[in-house]
Design a protein around this motif. Structure first.
Motif, PDB file in Angstrom:
ATOM      1  N   GLY A 312       0.814  -1.210   0.000  1.00  0.00           N
ATOM      2  CA  GLY A 312       0.000   0.000   0.000  1.00  0.00           C
ATOM      3  C   GLY A 312       0.845   1.256   0.000  1.00  0.00           C
ATOM      4  O   GLY A 312       0.511   2.250  -0.658  1.00  0.00           O
ATOM      5  N   LEU A 313       1.959   1.224   0.726  1.00  0.00           N
ATOM      6  CA  LEU A 313       2.852   2.387   0.774  1.00  0.00           C
ATOM      7  C   LEU A 313       3.499   2.630  -0.587  1.00  0.00           C
ATOM      8  O   LEU A 313       3.641   3.778  -1.029  1.00  0.00           O
ATOM      9  N   LEU A 314       3.879   1.566  -1.273  1.00  0.00           N
ATOM     10  CA  LEU A 314       4.432   1.699  -2.621  1.00  0.00           C
ATOM     11  C   LEU A 314       3.409   2.327  -3.556  1.00  0.00           C
ATOM     12  O   LEU A 314       3.739   3.178  -4.392  1.00  0.00           O
ATOM     13  N   LYS A 315       2.157   1.900  -3.410  1.00  0.00           N
ATOM     14  CA  LYS A 315       1.096   2.437  -4.262  1.00  0.00           C
ATOM     15  C   LYS A 315       0.910   3.927  -4.006  1.00  0.00           C
ATOM     16  O   LYS A 315       0.767   4.728  -4.942  1.00  0.00           O
ATOM     17  N   ILE A 316       0.873   4.330  -2.746  1.00  0.00           N
ATOM     18  CA  ILE A 316       0.665   5.744  -2.396  1.00  0.00           C
ATOM     19  C   ILE A 316       1.754   6.611  -3.003  1.00  0.00           C
ATOM     20  O   ILE A 316       1.482   7.578  -3.725  1.00  0.00           O
ATOM     21  N   ARG A 317       3.002   6.275  -2.736  1.00  0.00           N
ATOM     22  CA  ARG A 317       4.095   7.129  -3.196  1.00  0.00           C
ATOM     23  C   ARG A 317       4.227   7.095  -4.714  1.00  0.00           C
ATOM     24  O   ARG A 317       4.458   8.132  -5.350  1.00  0.00           O
ATOM     25  N   GLY A 318       4.091   5.910  -5.309  1.00  0.00           N
ATOM     26  CA  GLY A 318       4.219   5.814  -6.757  1.00  0.00           C
ATOM     27  C   GLY A 318       3.168   6.621  -7.496  1.00  0.00           C
ATOM     28  O   GLY A 318       3.468   7.325  -8.464  1.00  0.00           O
ATOM     29  N   SER A 319       1.923   6.560  -7.033  1.00  0.00           N
ATOM     30  CA  SER A 319       0.837   7.273  -7.706  1.00  0.00           C
ATOM     31  C   SER A 319       0.987   8.780  -7.565  1.00  0.00           C
ATOM     32  O   SER A 319       0.727   9.546  -8.501  1.00  0.00           O
ATOM     33  N   GLU A 320       1.425   9.243  -6.403  1.00  0.00           N
ATOM     34  CA  GLU A 320       1.617  10.680  -6.203  1.00  0.00           C
ATOM     35  C   GLU A 320       2.766  11.211  -7.065  1.00  0.00           C
ATOM     36  O   GLU A 320       2.699  12.336  -7.591  1.00  0.00           O
ATOM     37  N   ILE A 321       3.802  10.422  -7.237  1.00  0.00           N
ATOM     38  CA  ILE A 321       4.921  10.822  -8.088  1.00  0.00           C
ATOM     39  C   ILE A 321       4.476  10.928  -9.539  1.00  0.00           C
ATOM     40  O   ILE A 321       4.863  11.868 -10.259  1.00  0.00           O
TER      41      ILE A 321
END
Length: 392
Positions: A312-321
């Motif tokens: 979930g953390l990977l998804k959050i940061r990746g999508s915001e980038i």
């Protein structure tokens, strides 16, 4: 934790780089590097090239026809493909449903479905979200009723990515309404050519029918297409979503798009603006931090630890980038980025551009990236999951 690549891994990278450079059609690479429209034929062509090499299922173990690469090798393969301008592998077949079939399907299902996925011949779609059941997926209502040796499926799926090309779709369906919502869900494979299946496009902000509604009207599905046990589909869905959210991080595409952002900034004469260059630097730091997080996951996998708790953390940061680099590209181009000419998304378009040709896709990309913090489980929901599973 050692994040440095070994000499053997560096040698592996060079071999992948050389093969991709030789095998990737230049006209497809040109489209990817310039954010032009990819056709079904473009995506399928690259998938079949990888399939012929045995690398479309690059994350598969050897027993199922994959290369048997470890986590670091898979990361290096993804990075070299992205930097070379290869289309992103459409994940629904090789990355999502294939691991479910491998883990929970029976031998006959594995023999029947995996070869078509590995070769790139069969296009799969994902039937999860429904109206009123997106991030709260357990509330889905699409019904599958068992009648003898078949299921009768009725209901609707929505936001189904590229379903207009789909030949098969894996669906979460409700087979029981008693008890907790999660306990009455099953995992079903459905031939999209079956009578009663219809697809209706949803046009997004960028004017593309990237997502669709899929309707099931008394669709007959052989019971042999049920994966695992009836009413155990939620377990299989969680297994799949872990792969999806890790894939969504897409740090390698972010690295490629960062270089594109720098090219645009230099061409538009804003590179010398210290404040703008500071924004690019901050984005680059965030991408490096995301890459370090991905490498931590790979390090954990190498040592046999469970690393999917931070998907979930990977998804959050990746999508915001992804949203941030599309915003900075728009800012770099200034007013020239505002006009949106849909025809300019096609390679070889001979019409008049407003500003430079490389600016034409920027508005469409910006509009499209509004979706990234919503799909795959919205970031608000992901933050709750992270707080519960990581922080305790």
């Amino acid at each position: 934790m050692d994040l440095a690549f070994t000499p053997e891994e560096q040698q592996f990278r060079q071999a992948i780089r050389a093969w991709v450079r030789e095998s990737l059609p230049p006209e497809i690479s040109h489209k990817v590097h310039n954010a032009l429209r990819l056709t079904r034929e473009d995506m399928q062509r690259w998938a079949k090239i990888l399939g012929k090499k045995g690398w479309l299922g690059y994350g598969w173990p050897k027993e199922f026809g994959g290369p048997g690469w470890n986590a670091v090798q898979r990361h290096l393969f993804e990075e070299e493909c992205a930097l070379a301008g290869a289309p992103r592998i459409v994940p629904f077949g090789p990355v999502m449903v294939a691991p479910v079939i491998m883990t929970f399907g029976n031998a006959e299902q594995q023999k029947r479905f995996l070869p078509g996925i590995a070769s790139g011949e069969v296009w799969w779609s994902q039937g999860y979200s429904e109206p009123g059941a997106g991030s709260d997926l357990a509330s889905l209502k699409c019904r599958a009723e068992r009648r003898g040796d078949k299921y009768i499926v009725n209901g609707q799926k929505t936001w189904t990515t590229l379903a207009q090309y789909g030949e098969w779709i894996f669906c979460l369906v409700r087979t029981n309404t008693e008890g907790k919502p999660q306990t009455g869900i099953s995992f079903l494979l459905i031939d999209m050519k079956s009578p009663g299946v219809s697809v209706r496009p949803i046009y997004m902000l960028d004017g593309e029918p990237e997502v669709n509604e899929v309707f099931f009207d008394n669709v007959e599905v052989p019971a042999e297409n049920l994966i695992g046990e009836e009413n155990k589909g939620w377990t299989y869905a969680k297994h799949l979503l872990s792969h999806e959210r890790t894939n969504i991080a897409d740090v390698n595409r972010a690295k490629r798009e960062l270089e594109r952002l720098k090219r645009i900034a230099k061409a538009e004469k804003v590179w010398d603006d210290r404040r703008f260059r500071d924004e690019i630097a901050k984005l680059e730091v965030e991408i490096v931090a995301l890459e370090m997080l991905v490498l931590r996951v790979l390090s954990a996998q190498q040592s046999g630890k469970n690393s999917l708790d931070i998907a979930g953390l990977l998804k959050i940061r990746g999508s915001e980038i992804q949203q941030r680099y599309s915003e900075l590209m728009m800012l770099a181009a200034g007013p020239y980025a505002l006009p949106w000419i849909r025809e300019a998304m096609d390679a070889g378009w001979q019409g008049e551009f407003v500003g430079a040709a490389y600016i034409a896709p920027l508005a469409a990309t910006y509009f499209n990236m509004r979706k990234t913090t919503i799909y795959g489980g919205s970031n608000e929901v992901q933050r709750t999951i992270v707080s519960q599973t990581v922080l305790g």
